[in-house]
Design a protein around this motif. Structure first.
Motif, PDB file in Angstrom:
ATOM      1  N   TRP A  26       0.778  -1.313   0.125  1.00  0.00           N
ATOM      2  CA  TRP A  26      -0.057   0.043  -0.001  1.00  0.00           C
ATOM      3  C   TRP A  26       0.693   1.311  -0.083  1.00  0.00           C
ATOM      4  N   ARG A  27       1.655   1.288   0.804  1.00  0.00           N
ATOM      5  CA  ARG A  27       2.542   2.469   1.003  1.00  0.00           C
ATOM      6  C   ARG A  27       3.482   2.638  -0.240  1.00  0.00           C
ATOM      7  N   PRO A  28       3.898   1.991  -0.951  1.00  0.00           N
ATOM      8  CA  PRO A  28       4.764   2.288  -2.104  1.00  0.00           C
ATOM      9  C   PRO A  28       3.630   2.605  -3.477  1.00  0.00           C
ATOM     10  N   LEU A  29       2.480   1.925  -3.422  1.00  0.00           N
ATOM     11  CA  LEU A  29       1.501   2.485  -4.269  1.00  0.00           C
ATOM     12  C   LEU A  29       1.114   3.967  -4.219  1.00  0.00           C
ATOM     13  N   ILE A  30       0.648   4.274  -3.061  1.00  0.00           N
ATOM     14  CA  ILE A  30       0.179   5.690  -2.766  1.00  0.00           C
ATOM     15  C   ILE A  30       1.418   6.710  -2.996  1.00  0.00           C
ATOM     16  N   GLU A  31       2.676   6.273  -2.561  1.00  0.00           N
ATOM     17  CA  GLU A  31       3.746   7.267  -2.537  1.00  0.00           C
ATOM     18  C   GLU A  31       4.372   7.252  -3.852  1.00  0.00           C
ATOM     19  N   GLU A  32       4.200   6.458  -4.863  1.00  0.00           N
ATOM     20  CA  GLU A  32       4.699   6.436  -6.123  1.00  0.00           C
ATOM     21  C   GLU A  32       4.963   7.642  -6.942  1.00  0.00           C
ATOM     22  N   ASP A 107       5.933  17.764   3.528  1.00  0.00           N
ATOM     23  CA  ASP A 107       7.093  17.872   2.354  1.00  0.00           C
ATOM     24  C   ASP A 107       7.048  16.700   1.560  1.00  0.00           C
ATOM     25  N   LEU A 108       6.124  16.358   0.669  1.00  0.00           N
ATOM     26  CA  LEU A 108       6.063  15.469  -0.204  1.00  0.00           C
ATOM     27  C   LEU A 108       7.097  14.955  -1.339  1.00  0.00           C
ATOM     28  N   GLY A 109       8.128  15.954  -1.372  1.00  0.00           N
ATOM     29  CA  GLY A 109       9.141  15.744  -2.189  1.00  0.00           C
ATOM     30  C   GLY A 109      10.336  15.211  -1.628  1.00  0.00           C
ATOM     31  N   ALA A 110      10.339  15.354  -0.099  1.00  0.00           N
ATOM     32  CA  ALA A 110      11.406  14.690   0.448  1.00  0.00           C
ATOM     33  C   ALA A 110      11.474  13.192   0.184  1.00  0.00           C
ATOM     34  N   GLU A 111      12.570  12.484   0.274  1.00  0.00           N
ATOM     35  CA  GLU A 111      12.578  11.023   0.453  1.00  0.00           C
ATOM     36  C   GLU A 111      11.914  10.407   1.605  1.00  0.00           C
ATOM     37  N   PRO A 222       6.757  -0.639  14.621  1.00  0.00           N
ATOM     38  CA  PRO A 222       8.226  -0.276  14.529  1.00  0.00           C
ATOM     39  C   PRO A 222       8.546   0.547  13.217  1.00  0.00           C
ATOM     40  N   TRP A 223       7.611   0.070  12.071  1.00  0.00           N
ATOM     41  CA  TRP A 223       8.011   0.509  10.849  1.00  0.00           C
ATOM     42  C   TRP A 223       7.341   1.753  10.484  1.00  0.00           C
ATOM     43  N   SER A 224       6.373   2.321  11.366  1.00  0.00           N
ATOM     44  CA  SER A 224       5.755   3.473  10.986  1.00  0.00           C
ATOM     45  C   SER A 224       6.566   4.585  10.747  1.00  0.00           C
ATOM     46  N   PRO A 225       6.417   5.276   9.531  1.00  0.00           N
ATOM     47  CA  PRO A 225       7.149   6.356   9.174  1.00  0.00           C
ATOM     48  C   PRO A 225       7.666   7.392  10.130  1.00  0.00           C
ATOM     49  N   ARG A 226       6.560   8.079  10.913  1.00  0.00           N
ATOM     50  CA  ARG A 226       6.638   8.740  11.945  1.00  0.00           C
ATOM     51  C   ARG A 226       6.522   7.947  13.338  1.00  0.00           C
TER      52      ARG A 226
END
Length: 227
Positions: A26-32, A107-111, A222-226
């Motif tokens: 899900w995460r890679p799909l929406i952040e693509e 900032d959606l442009g940040a890695e 543990p893997w939550s981005p924030r």
């Protein structure tokens, strides 16, 4: 910026598998296309509410970007098929940040970050329902009274405050997200309730605008981005 808030009712025993699917699919799909970013993925802390419940919060650039995500329905077909074996239901609402919300833009442009926390953070997630006609006054009071009070006590910190976007859910509803900064003091509050000066301040002022709210204790994965 808009925020997508989702409560996931996960099938029994499938929480770990569901979280892994969110992280890797899900995460890679929406952040693509860098139009959206998954910010938090939490699990409801054991003993504090419904079993096998997760909550996620995703930032989306604007309504046009949300339309683009919806238009990419074919990209999500395999995700929908797989997640239907792990999740019973999902309830979503679109949120808009309050004018004073500490989190109003991303900032959606940040890695994207991909690390894992050794000790995931705990959050207090409040949903309040102000009296009819008191939505704006309630949000203003949270910023003018409650926010300074939390900065003074330093037990919790307010991360964000949102209202439901028109037409996207209950109108008179406010979501308040707070990070627990001092767990021993917060645990004492849970055990003993408000005492002394804690019974005043916001606990009294808030009753001018609402008398019903719901709190959830959420633990970041543990893997939550924030965290």
């Amino acid at each position: 910026m808009i925020f997508v808030h989702e409560v996931h009712e996960v099938a029994g025993g499938k929480m770990e598998e569901f979280g892994e699917a969110v992280r890797t699919v899900w995460r890679p799909l929406i952040e693509e296309h860098r139009q959206a970013r998954l910010l938090w993925f939490w699990e409801l802390a054991h003993g504090t509410g419904a079993s096998y419940q997760a909550v996620s919060l995703t930032a989306v650039r604007d309504w046009a970007a949300w339309g683009d995500l919806v238009a990419r329905a074919a990209d999500f077909r395999e995700w929908r098929r797989h997640v239907s074996t792990l999740r019973r239901e999902v309830t979503a609402k679109m949120l808009l940040p309050a004018a004073w919300s500490p989190l109003a833009d991303v900032d959606l442009g940040a890695e994207p970050t991909a690390g894992e926390a050794e000790r995931p953070a705990l959050y207090l997630h409040d949903t309040g329902w102000p009296f009819p006609g008191q939505l704006e006054a309630y949000v203003d009071a949270l910023g003018a009274v409650f926010l300074p009070q939390t900065r003074q006590t330093r037990m919790i910190s307010v991360v964000g405050c949102w209202t439901v976007a028109p037409g996207a859910g209950r109108h008179h509803e406010v979501v308040l997200l707070q990070r627990i900064e001092d767990w021993p003091r917060f645990a004492e509050l849970l055990a003993r309730g408000e005492r002394g000066a804690q019974r005043g301040g916001w606990m009294v002022e808030g009753l001018r605008y609402r008398d019903r709210w719901e709190s959830k204790l959420l633990r970041c994965t543990p893997w939550s981005p924030r965290q």
